[in-house]
Design an enzyme around this catalytic site. Structure first.
Site, PDB file in Angstrom:
ATOM      1  N   TYR A 105       0.805  -1.221   0.000  1.00 40.23           N
ATOM      2  CA  TYR A 105       0.000   0.000   0.000  1.00 40.23           C
ATOM      3  C   TYR A 105       0.840   1.274   0.000  1.00 40.23           C
ATOM      4  O   TYR A 105       1.907   1.334   0.608  1.00 40.23           O
ATOM      5  CB  TYR A 105      -0.893   0.042   1.243  1.00 40.23           C
ATOM      6  CG  TYR A 105      -1.984  -0.990   1.270  1.00 40.23           C
ATOM      7  CD1 TYR A 105      -3.030  -0.954   0.358  1.00 40.23           C
ATOM      8  CD2 TYR A 105      -1.983  -1.999   2.234  1.00 40.23           C
ATOM      9  CE1 TYR A 105      -4.035  -1.892   0.385  1.00 40.23           C
ATOM     10  CE2 TYR A 105      -2.996  -2.951   2.278  1.00 40.23           C
ATOM     11  CZ  TYR A 105      -4.018  -2.891   1.352  1.00 40.23           C
ATOM     12  OH  TYR A 105      -5.020  -3.822   1.383  1.00 40.23           O
ATOM     13  N   ARG A 170      -7.107  -5.800   7.620  1.00 39.03           N
ATOM     14  CA  ARG A 170      -5.867  -5.445   6.929  1.00 39.03           C
ATOM     15  C   ARG A 170      -4.822  -5.181   8.007  1.00 39.03           C
ATOM     16  O   ARG A 170      -4.646  -4.050   8.453  1.00 39.03           O
ATOM     17  CB  ARG A 170      -6.056  -4.212   6.044  1.00 39.03           C
ATOM     18  CG  ARG A 170      -7.099  -4.346   4.959  1.00 39.03           C
ATOM     19  CD  ARG A 170      -6.643  -5.284   3.853  1.00 39.03           C
ATOM     20  NE  ARG A 170      -7.553  -5.261   2.722  1.00 39.03           N
ATOM     21  CZ  ARG A 170      -8.621  -6.037   2.580  1.00 39.03           C
ATOM     22  NH1 ARG A 170      -8.934  -6.888   3.550  1.00 39.03           N
ATOM     23  NH2 ARG A 170      -9.390  -5.958   1.514  1.00 39.03           N
ATOM     24  N   GLY A 235     -18.280 -22.018   1.165  1.00 35.13           N
ATOM     25  CA  GLY A 235     -19.591 -21.420   1.356  1.00 35.13           C
ATOM     26  C   GLY A 235     -19.617 -20.537   2.578  1.00 35.13           C
ATOM     27  O   GLY A 235     -18.615 -19.889   2.910  1.00 35.13           O
ATOM     28  N   GLY A 261     -11.222  -9.137  -3.946  1.00 37.26           N
ATOM     29  CA  GLY A 261     -12.536  -8.674  -4.388  1.00 37.26           C
ATOM     30  C   GLY A 261     -13.632  -9.705  -4.208  1.00 37.26           C
ATOM     31  O   GLY A 261     -14.810  -9.380  -4.342  1.00 37.26           O
ATOM     32  N   ASP A 264     -15.801  -8.788  -1.178  1.00 36.16           N
ATOM     33  CA  ASP A 264     -16.657  -7.644  -1.493  1.00 36.16           C
ATOM     34  C   ASP A 264     -17.794  -8.075  -2.413  1.00 36.16           C
ATOM     35  O   ASP A 264     -18.921  -7.587  -2.288  1.00 36.16           O
ATOM     36  CB  ASP A 264     -15.829  -6.533  -2.149  1.00 36.16           C
ATOM     37  CG  ASP A 264     -14.663  -6.095  -1.277  1.00 36.16           C
ATOM     38  OD1 ASP A 264     -14.791  -6.153  -0.045  1.00 36.16           O
ATOM     39  OD2 ASP A 264     -13.611  -5.731  -1.838  1.00 36.16           O
TER      40      ASP A 264
END
Length: 320
Positions: A105, A170, A235, A261, A264
């Site tokens: 980052y 994170r 699942g 992702g 999300d």
């Protein structure tokens, strides 16, 4: 249908095209829009749901790229605040053919980390909003981010708007693990629905089984009514207060391109299902479908489907 509202830090991600090369050795990158909460807003808008996103961006090339991406994806931009003397964050992402990619980052002192929570008083929270969604990422970025998320959850609860919280850990963004656990569990206590991953649960609670984890969160807050525990490609466990534990199987995926992702995408499926008055099990099944679609594309949100593509996928794989 009621509206969707989220808050977070938007990012630019440079995804490596050099398979299995470390970030220090990779030479070829592709630029994408990123940020967990923005990913969710993109997915919701792609399904035709009225979506708004709250954030701060810099008036820099990355900020301009983000602002254009928000508009191009059909997300309402009335709550995008510009900070002139701060820059928008970005990160580098490795490309791998197995497991999670390396990520690095560049977001310290970014525009979003300097978000002023006082502007939340300008936002009209009313019964046109069906769900307010928050994650544990913006609280990890800065104290300002933490205050903003805490305030938005509080305001939404005061207005009886359904609140959803995804810890979305994170570790590299937090000052220390103790602060991380304390703040994430506190924010979870302000959400009606919590959607952690199983490993996140174990870290945050020190407990092992879905039943124990759910009981931990139900005991810490009368606000929390449902917890959906993601268990990767297998699942998700569903536990509603005073109801038996349930499990929903995910979909089989042959070719995994990028796991970033997927969580999300799961949130997109779950929240959209709830807004469309699906029962919780059906909403989680939709969540698993979008998560499965997400891992088959390189960009963080590139695999999120339109409504037609989602229905086609679920029909094709209904026996999975």
């Amino acid at each position: 249908m009621k509206k969707f509202l989220t808050i977070g830090e938007p990012l630019v991600v440079f995804s490596s095209e050099d398979l299995n090369a470390s970030l220090s050795n990779a030479r070829n990158f592709t630029k994408h829009l990123a940020g967990a909460e923005l990913n969710v807003a993109i997915g919701m808008a792609r399904l035709g749901i009225n979506s708004s996103y709250i954030t701060s961006i810099g008036n820099d090339p990355f900020g301009q790229f983000i602002e254009k991406g928000i508009k191009d994806n059909g997300i309402n931009n009335e709550y995008i605040y510009k900070i002139q003397n701060k820059e928008s964050g970005f990160y580098l992402k490795q490309r791998v053919d197995e497991g999670d990619p390396e990520i690095y980052y560049y977001r310290r002192d970014s525009a979003a980390s300097n978000f002023n929570s006082e502007v939340l008083d300008e936002i009209e929270l009313n019964d046109s909003i069906g769900i307010v969604h928050c994650t544990g990422i913006m609280p990890a970025v800065s104290d300002n981010g933490y205050k903003a998320v805490e305030k938005l959850l509080t305001l939404a609860n005061q207005k009886s708007i359904c609140t959803v919280f995804d810890p979305n850990i994170r570790k590299q963004l937090w000052r220390n693990e103790t602060l991380m656990k304390t703040r994430l569990n506190y924010l979870a206590s302000k959400a009606q629905i919590i959607i952690p991953g199983i490993q996140e649960c174990k870290l945050l609670t020190g407990l092992d089984t879905p039943e124990e984890i759910a009981e931990f969160y139900f005991k810490q807050s009368s606000i929390t009514q449902k917890i959906i525990i993601k268990n990767g490609s297998k699942g998700a466990f569903i536990k509603e207060r005073n109801k038996p534990l349930n499990f929903v199987k995910s979909y089989k995926v042959k070719d995994v391109v990028d796991t970033v992702g997927a969580g999300d995408g799961f949130a997109v499926g779950l929240i959209s299902g709830i807004l469309e008055n699906y029962n919780l099990e059906a909403s989680v099944k939709r969540a698993c479908a979008i998560g499965a679609l997400a891992v088959q594309s390189a960009g963080d949100s590139d695999g999120y489907p339109t409504r037609n593509k989602l229905e086609e996928f679920m029909e094709k794989h209904k026996n999975d």
